[in-house]
Design a protein around this motif. Sequence first.
Motif, PDB file in Angstrom:
ATOM      1  N   GLU A  49     -56.531   7.539 -59.928  1.00  0.00           N
ATOM      2  CA  GLU A  49     -56.349   7.589 -61.277  1.00  0.00           C
ATOM      3  C   GLU A  49     -55.220   8.152 -61.569  1.00  0.00           C
ATOM      4  O   GLU A  49     -54.606   7.567 -62.932  1.00  0.00           O
ATOM      5  CB  GLU A  49     -57.867   8.270 -61.842  1.00  0.00           C
ATOM      6  N   ARG A  50     -54.468   9.195 -61.041  1.00  0.00           N
ATOM      7  CA  ARG A  50     -53.263   9.800 -61.659  1.00  0.00           C
ATOM      8  C   ARG A  50     -52.032   8.737 -61.547  1.00  0.00           C
ATOM      9  O   ARG A  50     -51.467   8.568 -62.323  1.00  0.00           O
ATOM     10  CB  ARG A  50     -52.871  10.894 -60.701  1.00  0.00           C
ATOM     11  N   LEU A  51     -52.111   7.802 -60.371  1.00  0.00           N
ATOM     12  CA  LEU A  51     -51.167   6.643 -60.354  1.00  0.00           C
ATOM     13  C   LEU A  51     -51.522   5.548 -61.312  1.00  0.00           C
ATOM     14  O   LEU A  51     -50.307   5.272 -61.852  1.00  0.00           O
ATOM     15  CB  LEU A  51     -51.045   6.081 -58.773  1.00  0.00           C
ATOM     16  N   ARG A  52     -52.759   5.291 -61.604  1.00  0.00           N
ATOM     17  CA  ARG A  52     -53.059   4.511 -62.725  1.00  0.00           C
ATOM     18  C   ARG A  52     -52.436   4.809 -64.018  1.00  0.00           C
ATOM     19  O   ARG A  52     -51.815   3.880 -64.721  1.00  0.00           O
ATOM     20  CB  ARG A  52     -54.521   4.275 -62.638  1.00  0.00           C
ATOM     21  N   ARG A  53     -52.922   6.057 -64.296  1.00  0.00           N
ATOM     22  CA  ARG A  53     -52.260   6.681 -65.707  1.00  0.00           C
ATOM     23  C   ARG A  53     -50.755   6.569 -65.767  1.00  0.00           C
ATOM     24  O   ARG A  53     -50.390   6.298 -67.002  1.00  0.00           O
ATOM     25  CB  ARG A  53     -53.177   7.842 -66.007  1.00  0.00           C
ATOM     26  N   PHE A  54     -50.125   7.170 -64.911  1.00  0.00           N
ATOM     27  CA  PHE A  54     -48.758   7.206 -64.984  1.00  0.00           C
ATOM     28  C   PHE A  54     -48.089   5.950 -64.958  1.00  0.00           C
ATOM     29  O   PHE A  54     -47.331   5.716 -65.950  1.00  0.00           O
ATOM     30  CB  PHE A  54     -48.164   8.270 -63.832  1.00  0.00           C
ATOM     31  N   GLU A  55     -48.640   4.948 -64.401  1.00  0.00           N
ATOM     32  CA  GLU A  55     -47.680   3.734 -64.328  1.00  0.00           C
ATOM     33  C   GLU A  55     -47.952   2.978 -65.818  1.00  0.00           C
ATOM     34  O   GLU A  55     -47.330   2.109 -66.118  1.00  0.00           O
ATOM     35  CB  GLU A  55     -48.381   2.860 -63.151  1.00  0.00           C
ATOM     36  N   ALA A  56     -49.430   3.381 -66.139  1.00  0.00           N
ATOM     37  CA  ALA A  56     -49.671   2.952 -67.757  1.00  0.00           C
ATOM     38  C   ALA A  56     -48.608   3.126 -68.660  1.00  0.00           C
ATOM     39  O   ALA A  56     -48.239   2.582 -69.652  1.00  0.00           O
ATOM     40  CB  ALA A  56     -50.963   3.050 -68.018  1.00  0.00           C
ATOM     41  N   ARG A  57     -48.328   4.355 -68.379  1.00  0.00           N
ATOM     42  CA  ARG A  57     -47.160   5.188 -69.425  1.00  0.00           C
ATOM     43  C   ARG A  57     -45.769   4.413 -69.364  1.00  0.00           C
ATOM     44  O   ARG A  57     -45.316   4.302 -70.000  1.00  0.00           O
ATOM     45  CB  ARG A  57     -47.202   6.550 -69.207  1.00  0.00           C
ATOM     46  N   LEU A  58     -45.594   4.336 -67.817  1.00  0.00           N
ATOM     47  CA  LEU A  58     -44.346   3.621 -67.531  1.00  0.00           C
ATOM     48  C   LEU A  58     -44.389   2.357 -68.246  1.00  0.00           C
ATOM     49  O   LEU A  58     -43.165   1.632 -68.763  1.00  0.00           O
ATOM     50  CB  LEU A  58     -44.143   3.385 -66.007  1.00  0.00           C
ATOM     51  N   ASP A  59     -45.327   1.431 -68.256  1.00  0.00           N
ATOM     52  CA  ASP A  59     -45.593   0.196 -68.957  1.00  0.00           C
ATOM     53  C   ASP A  59     -44.956   0.063 -70.269  1.00  0.00           C
ATOM     54  O   ASP A  59     -44.617  -0.763 -70.931  1.00  0.00           O
ATOM     55  CB  ASP A  59     -46.661  -0.680 -68.644  1.00  0.00           C
ATOM     56  N   GLY A  60     -45.502   1.221 -70.980  1.00  0.00           N
ATOM     57  CA  GLY A  60     -45.124   1.380 -72.420  1.00  0.00           C
ATOM     58  C   GLY A  60     -44.162   2.168 -72.783  1.00  0.00           C
ATOM     59  O   GLY A  60     -43.774   2.236 -73.984  1.00  0.00           O
ATOM     60  N   ASP A  61     -43.168   2.839 -71.918  1.00  0.00           N
ATOM     61  CA  ASP A  61     -41.956   3.416 -72.347  1.00  0.00           C
ATOM     62  C   ASP A  61     -40.893   3.160 -71.386  1.00  0.00           C
ATOM     63  O   ASP A  61     -40.666   3.455 -70.177  1.00  0.00           O
ATOM     64  CB  ASP A  61     -42.433   5.066 -72.158  1.00  0.00           C
ATOM     65  N   ASP A  62     -39.902   2.385 -72.089  1.00  0.00           N
ATOM     66  CA  ASP A  62     -38.664   1.664 -71.142  1.00  0.00           C
ATOM     67  C   ASP A  62     -37.954   2.721 -70.637  1.00  0.00           C
ATOM     68  O   ASP A  62     -37.230   2.862 -69.558  1.00  0.00           O
ATOM     69  CB  ASP A  62     -37.889   0.817 -71.967  1.00  0.00           C
ATOM     70  N   ALA A  63     -37.646   3.935 -71.505  1.00  0.00           N
ATOM     71  CA  ALA A  63     -36.843   5.073 -71.239  1.00  0.00           C
ATOM     72  C   ALA A  63     -37.386   5.861 -70.131  1.00  0.00           C
ATOM     73  O   ALA A  63     -36.649   6.188 -69.173  1.00  0.00           O
ATOM     74  CB  ALA A  63     -36.403   5.730 -72.331  1.00  0.00           C
ATOM     75  N   LEU A  64     -38.744   6.017 -69.909  1.00  0.00           N
ATOM     76  CA  LEU A  64     -39.374   7.081 -68.931  1.00  0.00           C
ATOM     77  C   LEU A  64     -39.358   5.870 -67.682  1.00  0.00           C
ATOM     78  O   LEU A  64     -39.049   6.593 -66.663  1.00  0.00           O
ATOM     79  CB  LEU A  64     -40.883   7.193 -69.454  1.00  0.00           C
ATOM     80  N   ARG A  65     -39.505   4.588 -67.913  1.00  0.00           N
ATOM     81  CA  ARG A  65     -39.502   3.803 -66.627  1.00  0.00           C
ATOM     82  C   ARG A  65     -38.160   3.761 -66.005  1.00  0.00           C
ATOM     83  O   ARG A  65     -38.097   3.928 -64.809  1.00  0.00           O
ATOM     84  CB  ARG A  65     -40.157   2.447 -66.985  1.00  0.00           C
ATOM     85  N   ALA A  66     -37.049   3.877 -66.857  1.00  0.00           N
ATOM     86  CA  ALA A  66     -35.914   3.869 -66.094  1.00  0.00           C
ATOM     87  C   ALA A  66     -35.536   4.952 -65.382  1.00  0.00           C
ATOM     88  O   ALA A  66     -35.036   5.297 -64.463  1.00  0.00           O
ATOM     89  CB  ALA A  66     -34.702   3.585 -67.182  1.00  0.00           C
ATOM     90  N   GLU A  67     -35.919   6.356 -66.046  1.00  0.00           N
ATOM     91  CA  GLU A  67     -35.655   7.439 -65.439  1.00  0.00           C
ATOM     92  C   GLU A  67     -36.483   7.699 -64.518  1.00  0.00           C
ATOM     93  O   GLU A  67     -36.117   8.129 -63.148  1.00  0.00           O
ATOM     94  CB  GLU A  67     -36.301   8.536 -66.404  1.00  0.00           C
ATOM     95  N   ALA A  68     -37.888   7.184 -64.201  1.00  0.00           N
ATOM     96  CA  ALA A  68     -38.495   7.414 -63.124  1.00  0.00           C
ATOM     97  C   ALA A  68     -38.194   6.347 -61.909  1.00  0.00           C
ATOM     98  O   ALA A  68     -37.957   6.894 -60.685  1.00  0.00           O
ATOM     99  CB  ALA A  68     -40.101   6.790 -63.118  1.00  0.00           C
ATOM    100  N   GLN A  69     -37.598   5.174 -62.227  1.00  0.00           N
ATOM    101  CA  GLN A  69     -36.932   4.477 -60.986  1.00  0.00           C
ATOM    102  C   GLN A  69     -35.662   4.989 -60.668  1.00  0.00           C
ATOM    103  O   GLN A  69     -35.539   4.844 -59.361  1.00  0.00           O
ATOM    104  CB  GLN A  69     -36.938   2.964 -61.695  1.00  0.00           C
ATOM    105  N   ALA A  70     -35.065   5.881 -61.538  1.00  0.00           N
ATOM    106  CA  ALA A  70     -33.665   6.348 -60.969  1.00  0.00           C
ATOM    107  C   ALA A  70     -33.995   7.394 -60.025  1.00  0.00           C
ATOM    108  O   ALA A  70     -33.425   7.594 -59.048  1.00  0.00           O
ATOM    109  CB  ALA A  70     -32.996   6.803 -62.238  1.00  0.00           C
ATOM    110  N   TRP A  71     -35.025   8.160 -60.245  1.00  0.00           N
ATOM    111  CA  TRP A  71     -35.507   9.076 -59.442  1.00  0.00           C
ATOM    112  C   TRP A  71     -35.904   8.626 -58.021  1.00  0.00           C
ATOM    113  O   TRP A  71     -35.633   9.347 -57.094  1.00  0.00           O
ATOM    114  CB  TRP A  71     -36.668  10.113 -59.842  1.00  0.00           C
ATOM    115  N   ARG A  72     -36.593   7.419 -58.160  1.00  0.00           N
ATOM    116  CA  ARG A  72     -37.070   6.923 -56.998  1.00  0.00           C
ATOM    117  C   ARG A  72     -35.846   6.378 -56.004  1.00  0.00           C
ATOM    118  O   ARG A  72     -35.851   6.663 -54.717  1.00  0.00           O
ATOM    119  CB  ARG A  72     -38.266   5.762 -57.310  1.00  0.00           C
ATOM    120  N   ARG A  73     -35.068   5.774 -56.726  1.00  0.00           N
ATOM    121  CA  ARG A  73     -33.945   5.144 -55.947  1.00  0.00           C
ATOM    122  C   ARG A  73     -33.011   6.381 -55.512  1.00  0.00           C
ATOM    123  O   ARG A  73     -32.625   6.276 -54.155  1.00  0.00           O
ATOM    124  CB  ARG A  73     -33.132   4.203 -56.955  1.00  0.00           C
ATOM    125  N   GLN A  74     -33.013   7.651 -56.097  1.00  0.00           N
ATOM    126  CA  GLN A  74     -32.434   8.826 -55.557  1.00  0.00           C
ATOM    127  C   GLN A  74     -33.022   9.106 -54.419  1.00  0.00           C
ATOM    128  O   GLN A  74     -32.290   9.545 -53.402  1.00  0.00           O
ATOM    129  CB  GLN A  74     -32.286   9.775 -56.562  1.00  0.00           C
TER     130      GLN A  74
END
Length: 269
Positions: free
Chosen positions: A12-37
């Motif tokens: 459920e934690r993963l589902r909720r967070f990815e739902a937030r990412l889908d609705g927030d372009d800036a947050l998604r870009a930041e999260a993806q940058a952390w994952r790439r790093q």
Amino acid sequence: MHAWADGRLDGERLRRFEARLDGDDALRAEAQAWRRQAQALKALGSETLDEPVPQHLVDAALGATPDSRPGEGATGAGAWRAGDPRVWLAAAALAALAWSVGWMSHARFAAPAAQLAQAGAPAFVRDALAAHVVYTPEVRHPVEVAAAQHEHLVQWLSKRLGATLTVPSLDALGWSLVGGRLLPGADGARAQFMYQDATGARLTLYVADAGPQSGDTAFRFDRDGRIAAFYWIDGRFGYALSAQTDRATLLALAEEVYRQLSRASPPPA
């Protein structure tokens, strides 16, 4: 976000967070940058770490001669004992190897502040970017004194910096004052003012004694990844305006800040 970047979210934690990412372009870009790093850091130096330690270094560490391995009676006159200079040379070689791998990691993943230092930006700009990165994500304590205590904020920071400060109003450009905080610096106290727009994005104005670099300079621009900064020096103080935005938007904000600060400054004697 860090748990997601490291692959430690599920259910459920993963589902909720990815739902937030889908609705927030800036947050998604930041999260993806952390994952790439995170992925890049895991890959960095992996080949070197997997290489076997050269046998002559193993021999030196174990006190064995080049032609005598552990278990084969390394007791001859040529054995490498603890006091043998060759042991220290081998240890130095290992230390140099470890330092080299660490420095390559530093150079590849240098923080924005370090990369600005290489580009020749003044020290206060590096500090301004570091403060921006540290405090803008804060939800409950982004500032020490809130905008509701505007008069106290100005008086307090003016006293600590030894000059009457002006807090620019950027409401007409869509940015409202959140508040400010006192920060340390190499040349004394420094101030950070934080603003926020309707989307929750944040902008910081950093004020510092410019030290030996005092003297007027024109606007200068730096960008590192997602963070852009315009900085300038006006008399005694250096100013850095930082945000996650495009150059044109930040320039308009910097020009307005400069205009208000110049208007508030007393004419030269």
